[in-house]
Design an enzyme around this catalytic site. Structure first.
Site, short mmCIF file in Angstrom:
data_model
loop_
_atom_site.label_atom_id
_atom_site.label_comp_id
_atom_site.label_asym_id
_atom_site.label_seq_id
_atom_site.Cartn_x
_atom_site.Cartn_y
_atom_site.Cartn_z
N SER A 154 0.08 -37.85 47.80
CA SER A 154 0.61 -38.89 46.92
C SER A 154 2.03 -39.24 47.33
O SER A 154 2.73 -38.43 47.93
CB SER A 154 0.60 -38.39 45.47
OG SER A 154 1.33 -39.25 44.62
N TYR A 180 4.44 -31.33 40.56
CA TYR A 180 3.47 -32.21 41.20
C TYR A 180 3.93 -32.54 42.62
O TYR A 180 3.13 -32.49 43.57
CB TYR A 180 3.32 -33.49 40.39
CG TYR A 180 2.28 -34.45 40.94
CD1 TYR A 180 0.94 -34.11 40.98
CD2 TYR A 180 2.66 -35.71 41.41
CE1 TYR A 180 -0.02 -34.99 41.47
CE2 TYR A 180 1.71 -36.60 41.91
CZ TYR A 180 0.38 -36.23 41.94
OH TYR A 180 -0.55 -37.10 42.45
#
Length: 328
Positions: A154, A180
């Site tokens: 990501s 994350y």
């Protein structure tokens, strides 16, 4: 030379005219979102798909909604947050001894409250990285020469580099998006080291960013936080005189996965990070916002990739090296 696909390209665009009969592809996380779309696109083009899910009943229903039945996809129960489950799933596949042509590490979690996996790892790092690290390495012997590994990462990797000293936030205050970011950087670094180690055996690996997509991945954020993140990205883009970000459909999001795994030149994407069906530029300037293409240098650093592999083996108490196993 591959076609000039881009931001709006869909899985149907990327696979147009391609027959995948005889190919066997494994996709983790096929109970919703990108995993379902990836499985659908592969199956309708003739691939035999192996899908994993924590809840196979839920996955079956989601896949049936896009026209896939049990003859089109084999389901394997896999909970990436539990290494016992990871090893059971891997052993099931190894026992079947059916080779793989492509492995897509698609499953993951994003920005949950602080928690630990069954093995005591921070939820996001333990699920997104360590679960896949053990699972992919355990089944890598099934990958045929010429096959590829695609790790879904990501642009969120820009939130943080990996932390090899305090991966579980034992001394660091927990921030959901820092965690994350660490896990998504780890996904890229895993691809970098996997590609370095095994390219001589005919296996290649790459990492991809699917883009901004409204899927269940963001369920822990809620609509308000998701919109706040989008507003922040749009503010950065506005400063640069660029239009606001556009959300992608699942078909557009999964297109880069299939492009990198099946169409792109292996030497071009091996050990790299891709988005919008292209290899992303390396960006060192931290003022360049999330709405722009690019990967941070730390996510491609070969020495960090080697160190992460070594530490990951220590954390999961298992070593992996196909070069010592006589892989064919």
């Amino acid at each position: 030379m591959t076609k000039p696909f881009g931001f709006t390209s869909t899985t149907d665009d990327v696979l147009a005219g391609i027959d995948l009969a005889g190919k066997r592809v494994l996709v983790t996380g096929v109970s919703a979102g990108l995993g379902v779309e990836t499985a659908r696109a592969l199956a309708i083009h003739g691939a035999q798909v192996v899908g994993t899910a924590r809840d196979c009943e839920k996955a079956s229903k989601a896949l049936a909604e896009v026209g896939l039945n049990q003859t089109a996809i084999d389901l394997v129960e896999l909970d990436l947050a539990d290494l016992a489950s990871v090893r059971r799933a891997a052993n099931q596949l190894l026992t079947e001894r059916r080779p793989l042509d492509l492995v897509i590490a698609n499953a993951g979690v994003m920005a949950p409250p602080f928690g630990l996996t069954a093995d005591g790892f921070e939820t996001q790092f333990g699920t997104n990285h360590l679960g896949h690290f053990v699972f992919v390495n355990s089944i890598a012997a099934l990958m045929r020469p010429g096959s590829r590994l695609v790790m879904l990462s990501s642009s969120g990797h820009r939130f943080a580099d990996v932390d090899l000293v305090d991966p579980n936030f034992e001394t660091t205050p927990y921030e959901p998006f820092v965690a994350y970011g660490r896990s998504k950087t780890a996904n890229i670094l895993f691809a970098v080291e996997f590609d370095r180690r095994y390219r001589a055996l005919g296996l290649r690996a790459t990492a991809v960013h699917p883009g901004g997509i409204r899927t269940k991945l963001s369920r822990h954020m809620g609509a308000k936080k998701l919109q706040s993140l989008a507003d922040s990205i749009n503010a950065d883009l506005a400063k640069e005189g660029k239009p606001a970000m556009a959300w992608k459909t699942p078909g557009q999001g999964a297109s880069t996965t299939l492009w990198a795994g099946l169409l792109a030149d292996a030497d071009a994407v091996g050990g790299r990070y891709c988005e919008d069906c292209q290899v992303s530029p390396v960006i060192s300037d931290e003022s360049i916002g999330f709405g722009n293409l690019g990967v941070r240098p730390y996510a491609l650093d070969p020495e960090t990739a080697k160190a992460l592999w070594t530490k990951s083996e220590e954390w999961v108490s298992e070593t992996f090296d196909l070069r010592l196993e006589g892989h064919r």
